[in-house]
Scaffold this motif. Structure first.
Motif, mmCIF file in Angstrom:
data_model
loop_
_atom_site.group_PDB
_atom_site.id
_atom_site.type_symbol
_atom_site.label_atom_id
_atom_site.label_comp_id
_atom_site.label_asym_id
_atom_site.label_seq_id
_atom_site.Cartn_x
_atom_site.Cartn_y
_atom_site.Cartn_z
ATOM 1 N N MET A 74 52.472 125.784 -70.148
ATOM 2 C CA MET A 74 53.831 125.678 -69.628
ATOM 3 C C MET A 74 54.269 127.000 -69.008
ATOM 4 N N ARG A 75 53.858 128.098 -69.629
ATOM 5 C CA ARG A 75 54.247 129.412 -69.117
ATOM 6 C C ARG A 75 53.773 129.599 -67.676
ATOM 7 N N ALA A 76 52.568 129.090 -67.376
ATOM 8 C CA ALA A 76 52.022 129.228 -66.020
ATOM 9 C C ALA A 76 52.900 128.506 -65.004
ATOM 10 N N ILE A 77 53.412 127.334 -65.372
ATOM 11 C CA ILE A 77 54.296 126.582 -64.474
ATOM 12 C C ILE A 77 55.583 127.354 -64.233
ATOM 13 N N ILE A 78 56.162 127.876 -65.295
ATOM 14 C CA ILE A 78 57.407 128.643 -65.170
ATOM 15 C C ILE A 78 57.180 129.885 -64.317
ATOM 16 N N ASP A 79 56.051 130.553 -64.515
ATOM 17 C CA ASP A 79 55.742 131.733 -63.694
ATOM 18 C C ASP A 79 55.629 131.360 -62.220
ATOM 19 N N HIS A 121 59.073 116.105 -68.960
ATOM 20 C CA HIS A 121 59.176 115.135 -70.056
ATOM 21 C C HIS A 121 60.538 115.209 -70.740
ATOM 22 N N GLY A 122 61.603 115.284 -69.930
ATOM 23 C CA GLY A 122 62.956 115.265 -70.441
ATOM 24 C C GLY A 122 63.482 116.605 -70.940
ATOM 25 N N GLU A 123 62.668 117.632 -70.897
ATOM 26 C CA GLU A 123 63.081 118.958 -71.355
ATOM 27 C C GLU A 123 63.287 119.877 -70.160
ATOM 28 N N VAL A 124 64.425 120.565 -70.134
ATOM 29 C CA VAL A 124 64.684 121.533 -69.066
ATOM 30 C C VAL A 124 63.771 122.728 -69.298
ATOM 31 N N ILE A 125 62.915 123.004 -68.308
ATOM 32 C CA ILE A 125 61.996 124.133 -68.460
ATOM 33 C C ILE A 125 62.342 125.303 -67.543
ATOM 34 N N TYR A 126 63.202 125.055 -66.537
ATOM 35 C CA TYR A 126 63.529 126.129 -65.604
ATOM 36 C C TYR A 126 64.830 125.815 -64.896
ATOM 37 N N THR A 127 65.699 126.793 -64.816
ATOM 38 C CA THR A 127 66.908 126.698 -63.995
ATOM 39 C C THR A 127 67.102 128.033 -63.284
#
Length: 161
Positions: A1-6, A34-40
């Protein structure tokens, strides 16, 4: 997940450049997984005169952009085999009613997406100034049922929100 956020964070300079080049004042981005906010992230301003920045709390009126979102969502359901573009609307939304029996029984998702039901263009009944809604969402079906028909069913494109 960290790679996506980066990777999302790495897009910031490109997004800032696009805003500058296009003359767009501001934009907010939110990414769900999957329903979770991962980045704004907010870019630019929500109020340029007062220099108030965009952020994840900024309310933005999307207006007609939601049509593309709705069409995409319907297309996903069609590709999954959940429905078809030619499924009658009343099979999907049993509470859908209209005073015209043809519209009531034969309107499909395709008809709605292509604006060929024949409803009058009563766009001002939905929105007030500043993007505020005149109607609660639960009043939309009731209101649609009363829209006058100003073109024949499937006769022509006739824009309506």
């Amino acid at each position: 997940m960290r790679a996506i956020i980066d990777r999302l964070q790495a897009l910031s300079p490109a997004i800032t450049n696009i805003l500058s080049t296009s003359g767009t004042v501001g934009e907010s981005i939110g990414v769900l997984n999957h329903g979770e906010v991962i980045y704004t992230k907010g870019f630019g301003y929500r109020d340029i005169d007062r220099r108030l920045p965009m952020n994840e709390e900024t309310v933005v009126s999307l207006f007609s952009l939601t049509k593309a979102m709705a069409a995409s969502a319907v297309s996903v359901l069609v590709s999954e085999g959940t429905t078809t573009f030619d499924t009658p609307l009343v099979e999907i939304i049993p509470d859908f009613r209209h005073h015209d029996p043809t519209i009531q029984s034969e309107t499909t998702l395709r008809d709605l997406l292509t604006h060929r039901v024949g409803w009058a263009q009563y766009n001002a009944i939905w929105m007030q100034d500043q993007g505020r809604l005149y109607l609660d969402k639960n009043q939309s079906l009731i209101t649609a049922a009363t829209l006058p028909v100003t073109a024949g069913f499937r006769e022509k494109f006739q824009y309506n929100n």
